[in-house]
Design an enzyme around this catalytic site. Structure first.
Site, PDB file in Angstrom:
ATOM      1  N   LYS A 115      46.972  36.540  51.229  1.00 59.35           N
ATOM      2  CA  LYS A 115      46.746  35.197  50.669  1.00 59.35           C
ATOM      3  C   LYS A 115      47.768  34.211  51.196  1.00 59.35           C
ATOM      4  O   LYS A 115      47.446  33.040  51.419  1.00 59.35           O
ATOM      5  CB  LYS A 115      46.780  35.263  49.150  1.00 59.35           C
ATOM      6  CG  LYS A 115      45.645  36.099  48.587  1.00 59.35           C
ATOM      7  CD  LYS A 115      45.604  36.040  47.068  1.00 59.35           C
ATOM      8  CE  LYS A 115      44.591  37.025  46.535  1.00 59.35           C
ATOM      9  NZ  LYS A 115      45.111  38.407  46.520  1.00 59.35           N
ATOM     10  N   GLU A 199      51.458  29.850  41.456  1.00 61.91           N
ATOM     11  CA  GLU A 199      50.519  28.723  41.450  1.00 61.91           C
ATOM     12  C   GLU A 199      50.411  28.159  40.042  1.00 61.91           C
ATOM     13  O   GLU A 199      50.655  28.870  39.065  1.00 61.91           O
ATOM     14  CB  GLU A 199      49.109  29.188  41.871  1.00 61.91           C
ATOM     15  CG  GLU A 199      48.913  29.325  43.357  1.00 61.91           C
ATOM     16  CD  GLU A 199      47.499  29.757  43.718  1.00 61.91           C
ATOM     17  OE1 GLU A 199      46.678  29.991  42.810  1.00 61.91           O
ATOM     18  OE2 GLU A 199      47.235  29.864  44.919  1.00 61.91           O
ATOM     19  N   HIS A 234      37.310  41.102  36.738  1.00 59.30           N
ATOM     20  CA  HIS A 234      37.245  40.854  38.180  1.00 59.30           C
ATOM     21  C   HIS A 234      36.107  41.586  38.875  1.00 59.30           C
ATOM     22  O   HIS A 234      36.052  41.672  40.086  1.00 59.30           O
ATOM     23  CB  HIS A 234      38.580  41.170  38.850  1.00 59.30           C
ATOM     24  CG  HIS A 234      39.715  40.403  38.239  1.00 59.30           C
ATOM     25  ND1 HIS A 234      39.868  39.060  38.438  1.00 59.30           N
ATOM     26  CD2 HIS A 234      40.705  40.784  37.396  1.00 59.30           C
ATOM     27  CE1 HIS A 234      40.931  38.646  37.746  1.00 59.30           C
ATOM     28  NE2 HIS A 234      41.444  39.665  37.101  1.00 59.30           N
ATOM     29  N   ARG A 291      33.642  39.703  55.142  1.00 56.64           N
ATOM     30  CA  ARG A 291      32.571  40.706  55.186  1.00 56.64           C
ATOM     31  C   ARG A 291      31.283  40.098  54.640  1.00 56.64           C
ATOM     32  O   ARG A 291      31.290  38.996  54.112  1.00 56.64           O
ATOM     33  CB  ARG A 291      32.958  41.889  54.289  1.00 56.64           C
ATOM     34  CG  ARG A 291      33.186  41.427  52.855  1.00 56.64           C
ATOM     35  CD  ARG A 291      33.299  42.550  51.855  1.00 56.64           C
ATOM     36  NE  ARG A 291      33.272  42.032  50.492  1.00 56.64           N
ATOM     37  CZ  ARG A 291      34.312  41.565  49.835  1.00 56.64           C
ATOM     38  NH1 ARG A 291      35.508  41.534  50.398  1.00 56.64           N
ATOM     39  NH2 ARG A 291      34.174  41.108  48.599  1.00 56.64           N
TER      40      ARG A 291
END
Ligand code: MV4
Length: 479
Positions: A115, A199, A234, A291
Site C-alpha cells: 500500500k 490515515e 472483510h 487480478r
C-alpha cells in the site's frame, strides 16, 4: 495462443475455460488429489494432478505448474484469483519460461502489493487519498504527533497484505501506543512485514471499486464501478453494479482516477482500483487488485463485455477492441456469493456432502458454479460453492429475481449463505440503497433469519390445517 492452463480450481477455473473454449483455445486443468472428481477437472480438455490437498502442495506450486505447462505445450497460464494470481515471482517465472502470464507484469504486481509503494507510485497523478502519511512509521511519539495533526479517530494500517489484518482504529491518544504495537505484531506475523502507516479514519464509508482493462499499446478503459459494501469481516457477500450513489459525473471522475492509477504502474490486463466513498461523496484511493476479481460478473452483465476474453486478447498483444466511448451501462446486476457457511452459526464453515444440489435457471440468472451434487466440500480451500448472479432492467428487478433464484437454489446436506442473501434482499436499508460497510454488523442477527423460518413454518402449518379440515368434510376413515 492455442492452449492455456488454468492454475486454479472451482468456479473460476470453469469460468475461464468457458471463454477459452468459446475462443477455440484448448484448456488444461490442474488439480489436487482431493479435487480429482471436481467439475473443473472434467470440464477441461486435459487435466493433470499436481499434488496433495493442501494448497502449498498443489495450487501454490509454481515450479510444478510450469513443469506441467512445458510438458503439455501450454502457451499461457491464467491464474484466476487467489493462489498464484498476485504472486510477482510466479509471473516472472512464467516469463522466464516463455509462457504468457495472463495478467500484469510482475513489477505492477509488486508495487500494488504494497500500500505504501502504491501511494508513492500514484502520487504524480493527483489521485485523491485519505489524509495521512505515506511512509512506514515505528516511532510512537512521531505517530502521536501525526495523529494529533490529522485528528482522531485515526486508522493504523499494515502496508502489506490485506483483509483488514494489522488494521486498528484509534480514537484517542492514550490508546495509540498499544494499538500501534498490536498492528505491528499482527502485520509481522501475518505478512512478515511489520510496516504500518496512519490515515484519518473514515467512519462510514462505502466500498466502491472500478474495473479497468489495459492493453500493451497504452490503451486503458474503465468498465464502471462495483458496489461492495455488503461484507462481513472483510469478506464480500453481496456485490452489485452500478452503485446507487454515483452520479454520471462522479462515475466519470472515479473512472478517470482508476485509469490514472493503472497508468502510473504501466498496468496491463484486468485490474480493480478500490476506493472509499464517504458520506459527502468524497472518494479516496485505497489500493489496486492486480487480478480478475470474484465479483467480475456484475460488471460483465451491465457492460456486455467478456472480461476473460479481453484478458486473453490483451495477453496475445492485441489492441483493446473497445474504447471508452463504446462502453455504456445497461441494466443492473447483483451477485451473491454462495459459501458453505452457516449464517445461523456465526458463518462457521459447514462441511459435508451435497446430498441435493440443484441450480436455479432462467432469464437474467447466471450461476458461476464449481461443484456438483454428491460431492464433498473440501476443507482445504475457500468454501465458496458458487456465485449467484442476477440481471434486470432495473435494480428492483434484479433484487426480485435474486429472491426467486435463491428460492429455486436447492441445497441439502450442508448450510450455505443463501438464506443470508435473502435477508439482504429483504432488508429496507439494502432496498433503499442507504447502507455502508457496516451493514452486516448493524443489521444482521441470526434471529432475523430464524424469524423468517418460523413464519414460513407457521404458514406451512396453516396450509396443512386448512387442507386437513377440508379433507375431513369429504374423506371418511374406514371403520
Ligand atoms: C479504511 C477504512 C476507513 N478509513 N481506511 C479495510 C480493508 C482495507 N483494504 C481497507 N479497509 C478500510 N480502510 C480509512 N482511512 C475502512 C476500511 C474498511 C473497509 C473497507 C472496504 C470494505 C470493507 C471495510 C470494512 C471495514 C473497514
Amino acid at each position: 495462443m492455442k492452449k492455456i492452463l488454468i492454475a486454479n480450481r472451482g468456479e473460476i477455473a470453469i469460468r475461464v475455460m468457458r471463454t477459452a473454449k468459446k475462443m477455440g483455445i484448448k484448456t488444461v486443468a490442474v488439480y489436487s488429489e482431493v479435487d480429482r472428481n471436481m467439475p473443473h477437472v472434467t470440464y477441461a480438455d486435459e487435466a493433470v494432478c499436481i499434488g496433495k490437498a493442501p494448497s502449498s502442495e498443489s495450487y501454490l506450486r509454481g515450479e510444478k505448474i510450469i513443469e506441467v505447462s512445458k510438458a503439455l505445450n501450454v502457451d499461457a497460464i491464467h491464474p484466476g484469483y487467489g493462489f498464484l494470481s498476485e504472486n510477482a515471482d510466479f509471473a516472472e517465472l512464467c516469463e522466464a519460461n516463455d509462457i504468457i502470464f495472463i495478467g500484469p507484469k510482475s513489477k505492477a504486481i509488486t508495487v500494488m502489493g504494497s500500500k505504501l509503494a502504491a501511494k508513492e507510485t500514484v502520487k504524480a497523478y493527483n489521485i485523491p487519498m485519505v489524509p495521512g502519511i505515506d511512509e512506514a512509521i515505528t516511532d510512537v511519539d512521531k505517530a502521536k504527533a501525526i495523529a494529533k495533526d490529522i485528528g482522531f479517530p485515526i486508522l493504523i494500517k499494515a502496508s502489506a497484505g490485506g483483509g483488514g489484518k494489522g488494521m486498528r482504529v484509534v480514537s484517542a491518544e492514550d490508546e495509540l501506543e498499544s494499538q500501534m504495537n498490536r498492528a505491528i505484531s499482527e502485520a509481522t506475523s501475518a505478512f512478515g512485514d511489520g510496516s504500518v502507516f496512519i490515515e484519518k479514519y473514515v467512519a462510514s464509508p462505502r466500498h466502491i471499486e472500478i474495473q479497468v482493462m489495459a492493453d500493451t499499446h497504452g490503451n486503458i478503459v474503465h468498465l464502471f464501478e462495483r458496489e461492495c459494501s455488503i461484507q462481513r469481516r472483510h469478506q464480500k457477500v453481496v456485490e452489485e453494479a452500478p452503485s446507487t450513489v454515483l452520479t454520471p459525473e462522479l462515475r466519470a471522475e472515479m473512472g478517470q482516477a482508476a485509469i490514472d492509477v493503472a497508468k502510473s504502474c504501466d498496468y496491463v490486463g484486468a485490474g480493480t482500483v478500490e476506493f472509499l466513498l464517504d458520506e459527502n461523496k468524497n472518494f479516496y484511493f485505497l489500493e489496486m487488485n492486480t487480478r480478475l476479481q470474484v465479483e467480475h460478473p456484475v460488471t460483465e452483465l451491465i457492460s456486455n463485455v467478456d472480461l476473460v476474453e479481453l484478458q486473453i486478447r490483451v495477453a496475445r498483444g492485441e489492441v483493446l477492441p473497445i474504447t471508452q466511448d463504446d462502453l455504456k451501462i445497461k441494466g443492473h446486476a447483483l451477485e451473491l456469493r454462495v459459501y458453505a457457511e452457516d449464517p445461523l452459526n456465526d458463518f462457521l464453515p459447514s462441511v459435508g456432502t451435497l446430498e441435493t444440489y440443484k441450480l436455479p435457471v432462467g432469464e437474467g440468472i447466471r450461476v458461476d458454479n464449481g461443484i456438483g451434487e454428491g460431492m464433498d466440500v473440501p476443507i482445504y480451500y475457500d468454501p465458496m460453492l458458487s456465485k449467484l448472479i442476477t440481471y434486470g432492467k432495473t435494480r428492483m428487478e434484479a433484487i426480485q429475481l435474486m429472491k426467486k433464484a435463491i428460492d429455486n437454489y436447492k441445497v441439502e446436506g450442508i448450510e450455505t449463505t443463501l438464506p443470508f442473501g435473502k435477508f439482504v434482499c429483504d432488508h429496507d436499508a439494502f432496498i433503499s440503497g442507504d447502507f455502508d460497510t457496516h451493514f452486516v454488523k448493524t443489521h444482521y442477527s441470526p434471529e432475523a433469519i430464524e424469524a423468517e423460518y418460523k413464519e414460513e413454518a407457521e404458514v406451512a402449518a396453516m396450509v396443512a390445517l386448512q387442507q386437513y379440515l377440508k379433507d375431513r368434510e369429504t374423506l371418511r376413515l374406514p371403520n
